[in-house]
Design a protein around this motif. Structure first.
Motif, PDB file in Angstrom:
ATOM      1  N   ALA A  44      59.092  85.291  34.308  1.00  0.00           N
ATOM      2  CA  ALA A  44      58.893  86.212  33.183  1.00  0.00           C
ATOM      3  C   ALA A  44      57.519  85.999  32.553  1.00  0.00           C
ATOM      4  CB  ALA A  44      59.991  86.008  32.146  1.00  0.00           C
ATOM      5  N   GLY A  45      57.121  84.748  32.414  1.00  0.00           N
ATOM      6  CA  GLY A  45      55.796  84.448  31.856  1.00  0.00           C
ATOM      7  C   GLY A  45      54.684  84.992  32.737  1.00  0.00           C
ATOM      8  N   ALA A  46      54.828  84.832  34.051  1.00  0.00           N
ATOM      9  CA  ALA A  46      53.830  85.369  34.975  1.00  0.00           C
ATOM     10  C   ALA A  46      53.791  86.893  34.892  1.00  0.00           C
ATOM     11  CB  ALA A  46      54.140  84.914  36.402  1.00  0.00           C
ATOM     12  N   GLY A  47      54.952  87.516  34.754  1.00  0.00           N
ATOM     13  CA  GLY A  47      55.000  88.974  34.634  1.00  0.00           C
ATOM     14  C   GLY A  47      54.320  89.462  33.373  1.00  0.00           C
ATOM     15  N   VAL A  48      54.580  88.794  32.265  1.00  0.00           N
ATOM     16  CA  VAL A  48      53.949  89.171  30.993  1.00  0.00           C
ATOM     17  C   VAL A  48      52.438  88.964  31.080  1.00  0.00           C
ATOM     18  CG1 VAL A  48      53.733  88.553  28.551  1.00  0.00           C
ATOM     19  CG2 VAL A  48      55.991  88.786  29.586  1.00  0.00           C
ATOM     20  N   GLY A  49      52.031  87.856  31.663  1.00  0.00           N
ATOM     21  CA  GLY A  49      50.595  87.593  31.810  1.00  0.00           C
ATOM     22  C   GLY A  49      49.910  88.638  32.674  1.00  0.00           C
ATOM     23  N   SER A  50      50.536  89.012  33.766  1.00  0.00           N
ATOM     24  CA  SER A  50      49.965  90.044  34.641  1.00  0.00           C
ATOM     25  C   SER A  50      49.875  91.382  33.917  1.00  0.00           C
ATOM     26  CB  SER A  50      50.818  90.196  35.902  1.00  0.00           C
ATOM     27  OG  SER A  50      50.818  88.986  36.637  1.00  0.00           O
ATOM     28  N   ALA A  51      50.905  91.727  33.179  1.00  0.00           N
ATOM     29  CA  ALA A  51      50.899  92.992  32.439  1.00  0.00           C
ATOM     30  C   ALA A  51      49.787  93.004  31.396  1.00  0.00           C
ATOM     31  CB  ALA A  51      52.255  93.216  31.778  1.00  0.00           C
ATOM     32  N   LEU A  52      49.613  91.904  30.685  1.00  0.00           N
ATOM     33  CA  LEU A  52      48.541  91.827  29.691  1.00  0.00           C
ATOM     34  C   LEU A  52      47.168  91.928  30.350  1.00  0.00           C
ATOM     35  CD1 LEU A  52      49.874  89.089  27.245  1.00  0.00           C
ATOM     36  CD2 LEU A  52      49.629  91.539  26.816  1.00  0.00           C
ATOM     37  N   PHE A  53      47.002  91.302  31.509  1.00  0.00           N
ATOM     38  CA  PHE A  53      45.733  91.368  32.220  1.00  0.00           C
ATOM     39  C   PHE A  53      45.412  92.810  32.601  1.00  0.00           C
ATOM     40  CE2 PHE A  53      43.177  91.298  36.087  1.00  0.00           C
ATOM     41  CZ  PHE A  53      42.085  90.578  35.643  1.00  0.00           C
ATOM     42  N   VAL A  54      46.393  93.531  33.089  1.00  0.00           N
ATOM     43  CA  VAL A  54      46.184  94.930  33.479  1.00  0.00           C
ATOM     44  C   VAL A  54      45.807  95.759  32.258  1.00  0.00           C
ATOM     45  CG1 VAL A  54      47.371  96.997  34.318  1.00  0.00           C
ATOM     46  CG2 VAL A  54      47.630  94.828  35.528  1.00  0.00           C
ATOM     47  N   LEU A  55      46.424  95.496  31.125  1.00  0.00           N
ATOM     48  CA  LEU A  55      46.129  96.263  29.919  1.00  0.00           C
ATOM     49  C   LEU A  55      44.744  95.960  29.354  1.00  0.00           C
ATOM     50  CD1 LEU A  55      49.544  96.040  28.038  1.00  0.00           C
ATOM     51  CD2 LEU A  55      48.544  98.047  29.141  1.00  0.00           C
TER      52      LEU A  55
END
Length: 89
Positions: free
Chosen positions: A16-27
């Protein structure tokens, strides 16, 4: 069984942390047009800046070549741009 449960929870949290981090990076990451604009604004793209960098590298190389050809310690020079000099007292 408790160890397996803890391992699964830890794995889920890390995922979940990796997913949130990836989403923030894309944004947050700039788009392709913004990247191109940023590249154009970089100081290295300015011809005067490039000429200055080339001149600086030439001076450093000349100083290193002179230092290699002599027994004098060129670091003690007061005027680095000119030859000679010597130790300051």
């Amino acid at each position: 069984m408790e160890t397996l449960r803890k391992a699964l929870i830890v794995g889920a949290l890390l995922g979940a942390g990796a997913g949130v981090g990836s989403a923030l990076f894309v944004l947050v990451a700039p788009g392709e047009q913004r990247k191109q604009a940023m590249l154009k604004e970089m100081p290295e793209q300015d011809p005067r800046r490039r000429e200055e960098a080339v001149r600086t590298k030439e001076l450093v190389l000349a100083t290193l070549q002179e230092a290699a050809a002599t027994q004098e310690n060129v670091a003690w020079r007061k005027n680095w741009m000119g030859g000679g000099g010597g130790k300051s007292t």
